[in-house]
Design an enzyme around this catalytic site. Sequence first.
Site, short mmCIF file in Angstrom:
data_model
loop_
_atom_site.label_atom_id
_atom_site.label_comp_id
_atom_site.label_asym_id
_atom_site.label_seq_id
_atom_site.Cartn_x
_atom_site.Cartn_y
_atom_site.Cartn_z
CB CYS A 133 0.93 -47.85 2.08
SG CYS A 133 0.41 -48.14 0.50
CB CYS A 136 -0.90 -45.79 -0.52
SG CYS A 136 -1.29 -47.28 -0.33
CG ASP A 137 1.46 -42.44 2.16
OD1 ASP A 137 -0.10 -41.81 1.15
OD2 ASP A 137 0.88 -43.09 3.11
#
Length: 319
Positions: A133, A136-137
């Site tokens: 992701c 997300c990261d």
Amino acid sequence: MRQVIIIGSGPAGYTAAIYAARANLEPLVVASSVEAGGELMNTTEVENFPGFPEGIQGPELMEKMQKQAERFGAEVLYDDVVELDVEGPVKRVVLGSGATHEASSIIFATGSAYRKLGLEGEDRLSGHGVSWCATCDGFFFRDRVIAVVGGGDSAMEEATFLTKFASKVYIIHRKDTLRASKIMQERAFANDKIEFVWNSEVADVLGEAAVTGVTLRSTVDGSTRDLAIDGLFVAIGNDPRTHLVHDKLELTPEGTIRVDGRSSRTSAPGVFAAGDVIDPTYRQAATAAASGTVAALDAEHYLAALAQLTDAGGGQAAA
Ligand code: NDP
């Protein structure tokens, strides 16, 4: 007992909830404890969902869909289904909390899950440089060198997004042509920070406490070489999430839930399926939403037929 329980909270689940709620079916949506909102929660800009000419962030779109469903009376539970009984006229759904809910019908809209490369290092270094992701990261990789695996729209989108943070992004693809749509390809080709590594697959993920590189294997001659990177994003597609119904509903050879023609009717009467879990081909937010609409209308017809049968003194499920 409920009339309908909707399992899943992506575009298919929430659109089904909007329709079912507006039909006064008071649906219960089991939205998942950690993945509520589905895959669009991991997306940045959504540019192809009708009605948003300027684009909209994935999470914002999902929040709007949820609010729209709740406005008409849908109840959303942030829990996971751990057991499902779809046989007979009363369907049972057991949740992670231990609670059991019953309904006359079920709409199954569990979407799909990220595909893995299947490497030992991938699991071991998950969260330590290996991610599925970018939104997300990506932030953790400021000024780092990273690689994205895959040749589809997801890989192009993730790679392009990651150039906001990373100093360099490799796209590792096992062929020398991309599966991604033209517009996404062109965006990636035009980005100075992106370098393509063609005809290569990841044979190993290197690093002890964190990712330090990958071993690449040529798909042309089998030769291997190491590539130093700080992070690896896997974007090689998705598999339908069917583990709850493997032995309960008929599946297709592609692994999706089998439905009857253009309807959402599964092999179990009163159980309907919608979205990515039935769709090996299109898998767009807009097609999932349309599929959720179909499921809600099918459930509504089923429940109406069931009510008629019950009124007439019959106890059996409708079609
Ligand atoms: P796709 O199935 O389209 O592409 C997967 C890619 O990963 C392919 O290039 C495939 O290679 C490669 N791949 C699969 N398995 C492996 C493996 N084991 N090792 C190495 N490579 C592998 O998945 P996407 O997630 O990219 O897209 C799914 C759907 O979502 C598509 O319909 C897409 O259009 C849509 N989408 C749309 C977006 C948008 O419009 N903004 C954004 C993201 C997705 P090969 O080509 O060799 O098969």
